[in-house]
Write a protein that holds these residues in place. Structure first.
Motif, PDB file in Angstrom:
ATOM      1  N   TRP A 175       0.624  -1.089   0.127  1.00 57.80           N
ATOM      2  CA  TRP A 175       0.061  -0.025   0.096  1.00 57.80           C
ATOM      3  C   TRP A 175       0.822   1.102  -0.064  1.00 57.80           C
ATOM      4  O   TRP A 175       2.044   1.378   0.942  1.00 57.80           O
ATOM      5  CB  TRP A 175      -0.721   0.091   1.224  1.00 57.80           C
ATOM      6  N   ILE A 226      -2.502   0.480  -4.452  1.00 60.06           N
ATOM      7  CA  ILE A 226      -2.336  -0.813  -3.784  1.00 60.06           C
ATOM      8  C   ILE A 226      -2.115  -1.779  -4.773  1.00 60.06           C
ATOM      9  O   ILE A 226      -2.574  -1.894  -5.776  1.00 60.06           O
ATOM     10  CB  ILE A 226      -3.709  -0.998  -2.995  1.00 60.06           C
ATOM     11  N   ARG A 234       0.951 -13.557  -3.652  1.00 62.24           N
ATOM     12  CA  ARG A 234       0.226 -12.725  -4.328  1.00 62.24           C
ATOM     13  C   ARG A 234       0.147 -11.307  -3.997  1.00 62.24           C
ATOM     14  O   ARG A 234       0.517 -10.401  -4.571  1.00 62.24           O
ATOM     15  CB  ARG A 234      -1.365 -13.176  -4.670  1.00 62.24           C
ATOM     16  N   GLY A 235      -0.364 -11.235  -2.709  1.00 69.45           N
ATOM     17  CA  GLY A 235      -0.755  -9.744  -1.857  1.00 69.45           C
ATOM     18  C   GLY A 235      -1.689  -9.069  -2.490  1.00 69.45           C
ATOM     19  O   GLY A 235      -2.369  -9.730  -3.654  1.00 69.45           O
ATOM     20  N   PRO A 236      -2.050  -7.838  -2.350  1.00 70.80           N
ATOM     21  CA  PRO A 236      -1.292  -7.025  -1.318  1.00 70.80           C
ATOM     22  C   PRO A 236      -1.638  -7.294  -0.008  1.00 70.80           C
ATOM     23  O   PRO A 236      -2.405  -8.334   0.090  1.00 70.80           O
ATOM     24  CB  PRO A 236      -1.805  -5.687  -1.627  1.00 70.80           C
ATOM     25  N   LEU A 237      -1.033  -6.650   0.880  1.00 67.50           N
ATOM     26  CA  LEU A 237      -1.137  -7.055   2.242  1.00 67.50           C
ATOM     27  C   LEU A 237      -2.780  -6.447   2.631  1.00 67.50           C
ATOM     28  O   LEU A 237      -3.528  -5.823   1.802  1.00 67.50           O
ATOM     29  CB  LEU A 237      -0.376  -6.116   3.182  1.00 67.50           C
ATOM     30  N   THR A 238      -3.408  -7.057   3.701  1.00 66.80           N
ATOM     31  CA  THR A 238      -4.775  -6.731   4.206  1.00 66.80           C
ATOM     32  C   THR A 238      -4.702  -5.275   4.903  1.00 66.80           C
ATOM     33  O   THR A 238      -5.822  -4.819   5.244  1.00 66.80           O
ATOM     34  CB  THR A 238      -5.286  -7.592   5.086  1.00 66.80           C
ATOM     35  N   SER A 239      -3.591  -4.557   5.077  1.00 64.41           N
ATOM     36  CA  SER A 239      -3.647  -3.432   5.801  1.00 64.41           C
ATOM     37  C   SER A 239      -2.737  -2.347   5.251  1.00 64.41           C
ATOM     38  O   SER A 239      -1.882  -2.808   4.377  1.00 64.41           O
ATOM     39  CB  SER A 239      -2.956  -3.631   7.240  1.00 64.41           C
ATOM     40  N   GLU A 297      -3.880 -17.905  -2.532  1.00 67.76           N
ATOM     41  CA  GLU A 297      -2.766 -17.201  -3.443  1.00 67.76           C
ATOM     42  C   GLU A 297      -1.700 -16.410  -2.389  1.00 67.76           C
ATOM     43  O   GLU A 297      -0.590 -16.179  -3.018  1.00 67.76           O
ATOM     44  CB  GLU A 297      -3.182 -16.425  -4.411  1.00 67.76           C
ATOM     45  N   ASN A 298      -2.230 -16.091  -1.268  1.00 69.54           N
ATOM     46  CA  ASN A 298      -1.265 -15.512  -0.459  1.00 69.54           C
ATOM     47  C   ASN A 298      -0.273 -16.462   0.235  1.00 69.54           C
ATOM     48  O   ASN A 298       0.521 -15.902   1.273  1.00 69.54           O
ATOM     49  CB  ASN A 298      -2.174 -14.416   0.577  1.00 69.54           C
TER      50      ASN A 298
END
Lengths: 440, 440
Positions: free
Chosen positions: A165, A185, A198-203, B135-136
């Motif tokens: 992010w 993001i 894969r991502g992105p992060l959740t935060s 996928e993560n």
């Protein structure tokens, strides 16, 4: 970005004290091992002393001799998250292994701790050498080099997740109805030898960008890893000369990675036994020594050497022993050097190790302790110290009430926090979010 | 051990409210999504209302439409650990997946949270159906049955880890120098189809023995799993008849596992839109509806159906759609039934879903809301409710200040906490430590 050569002090919190017999001493309460209030008091005391951080070690197996030693403490990330809620300034450094974790989980937990604490998270990166840890995850014990190769890729992945992010990704435009800008993001799409993420992060990106990255291994692989990634290094050094050598060695490795010496703080562990007079300090040292249970020390020592030492006479010398297991070499060297240097018997060696498991023990008045810290700090052996009080809470309270003011009088230590994040306390830059090509 | 038929109330905390447009409403502050102080205020409000617990959902991927919806919240275990330090009574229920975690990590984190909080931990067990989550972690999306088979074995392992220290394993005899009794700490030696775990756990048995086990899937596998393991079930039910059917079905499955009906609390989700008059409540409902962004709802709906719905006219009916992806069947049935029952257009359906994502929305005065809760509670449809305030903090404050007192007047809800653990609040027994033969 350089700090004005003030020293850095962490409070290393372990059960009810670092001395192995601490739980038997009248000044401790063994029930503190699993009690939030105990750790809350310690964190607040450390914050009152303006220390940089509190630090929690960790292991993923119950390896202690539970009959004779305090064991069974809390998991560091949950405990430090709780401490985040009851402190305002102090850094919070948790040990977490790269060998038995997934980068996605670790990245989001540290991002979460960093958000919760307003930018006070630090991560002590360990690679978990032990057999017992492997067996709790149905895995074979990994080879030394393999652990560090995994750790390198792990660091690459978590940094990319922390950067997934942009700092300004959240718009929160209520009128237009735009919460975040999807163009800011980014998926990570990592595909390497160990991980596919894969991502992105959740935060969102956290206040510090990355938690402060800490490392503690002193093997060749460990030092190379530290030079690439670490921003603080915890180390065990017994003499000024050894500490200077380690310090110079580590700092000299940084240029090859485009890093400046100030970007890594070298912090030897030290266990201060404090008295208002030297005699009082010696008395406390003696009280603790009297509580030592030799069977416990022998088991710990046998664990370090990977060899059963219970058959050797306590009042004889440390025998020559077979080659040591992977992951213990630097600890074995430290212990062997200590025994040989002063021609210690096994019993005497156990006494020396009981206070700090190979870390340096200093005994004396607040002025004498400050002298010791100043000598190392002023002579290229340390940027600060990882303080390991023999007894908790009393040993930390004594340090904060008596040694810290002495260091402040000598203008060696801050009198107020000058920033709000752990990076601020360490004088470290906040990393910019990188947009890298896919590593593989 | 039965409770005296009082209802159970959890506060389901999500971002700045459960209504999808909550973040756009003037009564919310979007920065609350990652702010500990926001959640601290919510937890303390819920505790002031004597609610059983606060609950946090979770997902291991960023799946929301971030352009139009609040996203990027904190990780539940770190956040709830922080909330443990600033509350005294309220239960703390975290969602954690069995599919992408290791039993050893999960067992020790929940044991740690349970110690930290003095016995207030709950675990909402999910099995993570989504592709993006797989996928993560570099994994293939697991089949439905496989997820539940893994979850079953996972539960077996974590229970054995939680039981690996007898309750009286710690002796702490300072004089004799005995900290713990090794004969009361047991390896687990689990070897099964999914996991191989040696144990014991790194922490002593926690105040509750196990965290309260919660489950939320309404598939056939989910209900079978709940009957075996769950002590509370979160469910989405729109009508009294459906809720009664679900309630009776679930309770009827317990006897086969030697369990009593009171041992599982059935807690439908409900989003109360509260006003001091019905007109005021309707006005708030209207304000929130006006803030809905149809593109957002269409993306959510497309996600549920696994089919892009953006091409269909908003003012036409929900089309017949191809078979749905694994893990979404019960949610799809709920949404389809809702649309068909009232012959809703897609736009109307989006309006109905915006408040509670398929959970029931009730609009009215505190008395009217209490009537609704009482009707379900008194007619075999619920043991209590998972309260999903449309706006946070205001929706929770209104519930605690106005609906809770009404429920207390009717003697349907506690006026004081009667015990100290979440098991106490739920009237659930503390499980005894089991010494089982090795499962395989």
């Amino acid at each position: 970005m350089t700090d004005s050569r003030r020293l850095h002090l962490n409070a290393f919190l372990l059960n009810v004290g670092h001395h192995e017999a601490a739980w038997r001493h009248a000044d401790s309460d063994p029930s503190g091992v699993t009690d939030l209030r105990h750790f809350q008091e310690l964190a607040r005391t450390a914050e009152r002393g303006r220390l940089d951080s509190v630090f929690l070690a960790d292991g993923l197996a119950l390896w202690n001799d539970v009959r004779h030693g305090a064991a069974g403490g809390l998991e560091p990330l949950t405990l430090l998250s709780a401490l985040a809620a009851v402190t305002e300034h102090i850094g919070l450094i948790a040990t977490v292994s790269t060998t038995y974790n997934e980068p996605f989980h670790l990245a989001r937990k540290f991002a979460s701790l960093d958000h919760l604490s307003g930018g006070r998270a630090g991560w002590n990166i360990v690679t978990s050498a032990g057999e017992a840890e492997a067996e709790n995850f149905g895995r074979e014990r990994p080879a030394h080099a393999d652990r560090y190769a995994r750790a390198d890729e792990f660091l690459e992945v978590v940094k990319r997740l922390w950067d997934s992010w942009d700092d300004d990704a959240i718009v929160a435009d209520r009128v237009a109805g735009h919460y975040a800008d999807p163009a800011k993001i980014h998926p990570v799409n990592h595909q390497g030898g160990y991980f596919k993420v894969r991502g992105p992060l959740t935060s969102p990106r956290s206040p510090q960008g990355y938690p402060v990255l800490v490392q503690a291994g002193s093997s060749e692989d460990g030092k190379a890893f530290a030079a690439r990634h670490a921003e603080a290094v915890f180390t065990a050094q017994q003499t000024l000369a050894e500490a200077q050598e380690f310090y110079a060695d580590l700092k000299s490795r940084l240029a090859a990675h485009g890093r400046e010496p100030y970007e890594v703080k070298v912090l030897p562990g030290i266990s201060p036994i404090i008295g208002s007079t030297e005699a009082e300090a010696r008395r406390l040292e003696h009280e603790l020594s009297e509580l030592i249970i030799p069977e416990y020390g022998i088991k710990q020592l046998s664990g370090i050497f990977g060899h059963d030492l219970s058959g050797y006479p306590l009042d004889g010398p440390l025998p020559d022993l077979p080659p040591v297991p992977d992951g213990q070499q630097s600890r074995v060297k430290l212990v062997t050097d200590l025994a040989r240097r002063d021609s210690l018997t096994i019993r005497q060696l156990l006494g020396r190790l009981a206070g700090g498991r190979g870390h340096r023990v200093v005994v004396g008045t607040p002025e004498q302790i400050a002298d010791q810290l100043q000598e190392w700090f002023g002579n290229g052996a340390a940027d600060g110290f990882n303080i390991m009080p023999p007894l908790l809470p009393s040993g930390l309270t004594d340090f904060v009430d008596h040694v810290v003011p002495e260091l402040q009088r000598r203008e060696l230590f801050r009198t107020e926090y000058e920033g709000s994040t752990l990076r601020d306390h360490y004088g470290l830059p906040r990393p910019a979010a990188r947009r890298l090509a896919v590593a593989s």
